[in-house]
Design a protein around this motif. Structure first.
Motif, PDB file in Angstrom:
ATOM      1  N   GLU A  38       0.850  -1.195   0.000  1.00 53.36           N
ATOM      2  CA  GLU A  38       0.000   0.000   0.000  1.00 53.36           C
ATOM      3  C   GLU A  38       0.882   1.240   0.000  1.00 53.36           C
ATOM      4  N   ASN A  39       0.253   2.386  -0.121  1.00 51.51           N
ATOM      5  CA  ASN A  39       0.938   3.682  -0.056  1.00 51.51           C
ATOM      6  C   ASN A  39       2.031   3.841  -1.111  1.00 51.51           C
ATOM      7  N   LEU A  40       1.778   3.307  -2.310  1.00 49.84           N
ATOM      8  CA  LEU A  40       2.693   3.580  -3.414  1.00 49.84           C
ATOM      9  C   LEU A  40       2.537   5.049  -3.792  1.00 49.84           C
ATOM     10  N   ARG A  41       3.572   5.677  -4.289  1.00 45.25           N
ATOM     11  CA  ARG A  41       3.498   7.115  -4.550  1.00 45.25           C
ATOM     12  C   ARG A  41       2.625   7.459  -5.748  1.00 45.25           C
ATOM     13  N   ASN A  42       2.319   6.464  -6.577  1.00 44.53           N
ATOM     14  CA  ASN A  42       1.405   6.659  -7.702  1.00 44.53           C
ATOM     15  C   ASN A  42       0.938   5.287  -8.184  1.00 44.53           C
ATOM     16  N   TYR A  67      13.577 -17.437  -5.893  1.00 43.02           N
ATOM     17  CA  TYR A  67      12.812 -18.682  -5.834  1.00 43.02           C
ATOM     18  C   TYR A  67      11.588 -18.597  -6.745  1.00 43.02           C
ATOM     19  N   LYS A  68      10.787 -17.538  -6.587  1.00 38.29           N
ATOM     20  CA  LYS A  68       9.630 -17.290  -7.440  1.00 38.29           C
ATOM     21  C   LYS A  68       9.473 -15.794  -7.628  1.00 38.29           C
ATOM     22  N   LYS A  69       8.815 -15.440  -8.728  1.00 32.98           N
ATOM     23  CA  LYS A  69       8.621 -14.023  -9.029  1.00 32.98           C
ATOM     24  C   LYS A  69       7.246 -13.844  -9.666  1.00 32.98           C
ATOM     25  N   GLY A  70       6.645 -12.702  -9.419  1.00 35.99           N
ATOM     26  CA  GLY A  70       5.377 -12.375 -10.051  1.00 35.99           C
ATOM     27  C   GLY A  70       5.231 -10.874 -10.131  1.00 35.99           C
ATOM     28  N   LYS A  71       4.205 -10.432 -10.824  1.00 36.49           N
ATOM     29  CA  LYS A  71       3.940  -8.994 -10.881  1.00 36.49           C
ATOM     30  C   LYS A  71       2.443  -8.788 -10.884  1.00 36.49           C
ATOM     31  N   ALA A  72       2.050  -7.607 -10.419  1.00 41.94           N
ATOM     32  CA  ALA A  72       0.631  -7.285 -10.348  1.00 41.94           C
ATOM     33  C   ALA A  72       0.435  -5.808 -10.659  1.00 41.94           C
ATOM     34  N   GLU A  73      -0.728  -5.519 -11.176  1.00 38.55           N
ATOM     35  CA  GLU A  73      -1.113  -4.147 -11.487  1.00 38.55           C
ATOM     36  C   GLU A  73      -1.304  -3.358 -10.195  1.00 38.55           C
ATOM     37  N   ILE A  74      -1.327  -2.049 -10.350  1.00 40.61           N
ATOM     38  CA  ILE A  74      -1.529  -1.139  -9.227  1.00 40.61           C
ATOM     39  C   ILE A  74      -2.875  -0.456  -9.414  1.00 40.61           C
ATOM     40  N   VAL A  75      -3.685  -0.479  -8.375  1.00 40.64           N
ATOM     41  CA  VAL A  75      -4.980   0.189  -8.384  1.00 40.64           C
ATOM     42  C   VAL A  75      -5.065   1.042  -7.127  1.00 40.64           C
ATOM     43  N   ASP A  76      -5.324   2.328  -7.298  1.00 39.40           N
ATOM     44  CA  ASP A  76      -5.427   3.258  -6.166  1.00 39.40           C
ATOM     45  C   ASP A  76      -4.200   3.193  -5.250  1.00 39.40           C
ATOM     46  N   ASN A  77      -3.024   3.178  -5.862  1.00 39.89           N
ATOM     47  CA  ASN A  77      -1.742   3.162  -5.141  1.00 39.89           C
ATOM     48  C   ASN A  77      -1.560   1.931  -4.257  1.00 39.89           C
ATOM     49  N   ARG A  78      -2.202   0.810  -4.638  1.00 39.92           N
ATOM     50  CA  ARG A  78      -2.083  -0.459  -3.902  1.00 39.92           C
ATOM     51  C   ARG A  78      -1.909  -1.609  -4.884  1.00 39.92           C
ATOM     52  N   VAL A  93      10.718 -11.666   1.231  1.00 42.96           N
ATOM     53  CA  VAL A  93      10.065 -11.046   0.079  1.00 42.96           C
ATOM     54  C   VAL A  93      10.689  -9.692  -0.201  1.00 42.96           C
ATOM     55  N   HIS A  94      10.865  -9.415  -1.476  1.00 43.29           N
ATOM     56  CA  HIS A  94      11.392  -8.140  -1.964  1.00 43.29           C
ATOM     57  C   HIS A  94      10.392  -7.638  -2.995  1.00 43.29           C
ATOM     58  N   ILE A  95      10.035  -6.366  -2.915  1.00 38.64           N
ATOM     59  CA  ILE A  95       9.129  -5.800  -3.919  1.00 38.64           C
ATOM     60  C   ILE A  95       9.811  -4.615  -4.598  1.00 38.64           C
ATOM     61  N   LEU A  96       9.384  -4.340  -5.821  1.00 35.80           N
ATOM     62  CA  LEU A  96       9.863  -3.199  -6.580  1.00 35.80           C
ATOM     63  C   LEU A  96       8.671  -2.518  -7.222  1.00 35.80           C
ATOM     64  N   HIS A  97       8.508  -1.227  -6.972  1.00 36.92           N
ATOM     65  CA  HIS A  97       7.500  -0.445  -7.683  1.00 36.92           C
ATOM     66  C   HIS A  97       8.135  -0.073  -9.025  1.00 36.92           C
ATOM     67  N   ASP A  98       7.890  -0.916 -10.010  1.00 38.23           N
ATOM     68  CA  ASP A  98       8.500  -0.789 -11.329  1.00 38.23           C
ATOM     69  C   ASP A  98       7.672   0.179 -12.176  1.00 38.23           C
ATOM     70  N   LYS A 148       6.229  -2.593   3.308  1.00 35.27           N
ATOM     71  CA  LYS A 148       6.280  -1.131   3.203  1.00 35.27           C
ATOM     72  C   LYS A 148       7.161  -0.758   2.017  1.00 35.27           C
ATOM     73  N   THR A 149       6.655   0.134   1.174  1.00 28.84           N
ATOM     74  CA  THR A 149       7.441   0.625   0.047  1.00 28.84           C
ATOM     75  C   THR A 149       8.283   1.800   0.518  1.00 28.84           C
ATOM     76  N   ILE A 150       9.566   1.734   0.186  1.00 23.26           N
ATOM     77  CA  ILE A 150      10.519   2.744   0.621  1.00 23.26           C
ATOM     78  C   ILE A 150      11.033   3.468  -0.625  1.00 23.26           C
ATOM     79  N   TYR A 151      10.906   4.780  -0.620  1.00 22.48           N
ATOM     80  CA  TYR A 151      11.429   5.606  -1.701  1.00 22.48           C
ATOM     81  C   TYR A 151      12.630   6.367  -1.147  1.00 22.48           C
ATOM     82  N   LEU A 152      13.783   6.184  -1.752  1.00 23.44           N
ATOM     83  CA  LEU A 152      14.995   6.828  -1.260  1.00 23.44           C
ATOM     84  C   LEU A 152      15.288   8.119  -1.999  1.00 23.44           C
TER      85      LEU A 152
END
Length: 152
Positions: A38-42, A67-78, A93-98, A148-152
């Motif tokens: 949640e709380n993605l910047r866009n 080990y495994k990887k997937g991706k999902a769309e973003i709706v309302d910054n989530r 788990v590691h996430i990337l807001h690509d 938690k998404t971290i923007y540096l």
């Protein structure tokens, strides 16, 4: 000749039953892990979800050793993704807001340009670099975690 066909058919049926039972048993001993972000910047791009089952290559900046990887769309910054058929074990788990959907972590001057996150991390920095030992958690049932998404 008909006895040979009869026994061959019986053997094939028993073998198929064994394979199906083994697959069912394996699925019974596997779990689903839902990851919420949640709380993605866009709402641009996608979220890449990467799960590791060992410290080898953790974290992989190029998103190629995991080990495994997937991706999902973003709706309302989530965004949400579910890893399925995970055996009981320890994972991180590691996430990337690509944001540009190029499938990799874009790096500016030393730091990522896009949001990143790790299980069990609220912040990262020079004294708090992501390590598997801190990020790992046990999976022994169907479960949900939030990253938690971290923007540096």
């Amino acid at each position: 000749m008909s006895k040979l066909i009869k026994y061959g058919t019986l053997f094939s049926s028993l073998w198929l039953a064994f394979v199906l039972f083994s697959s069912f048993k394996e699925l019974q001993n596997s779990y689903s892990l839902t990851v919420n972000v949640e709380n993605l910047r866009n709402s641009k791009g996608v979220v890449q979800y990467i799960i590791y089952d060992s410290e080898v290559n953790f974290p992989d900046q190029d998103l190629k050793s995991f080990y495994k990887k997937g991706k999902a769309e973003i709706v309302d910054n989530r965004s949400t993704f579910t890893f399925k058929n995970l055996p009981k074990g320890e994972y991180a788990v590691h996430i990337l807001h690509d944001e540009n959907k190029n499938g990799k972590t874009d790096i500016g001057f030393i730091k990522p340009k896009e949001g990143i996150g790790f299980s069990n991390y609220q912040s990262i920095g020079l004294n708090n670099r992501p390590k598997f030992e801190k990020a790992k958690f046990a999976v022994s049932k169907n479960d949900t975690v939030s990253i938690k998404t971290i923007y540096l």
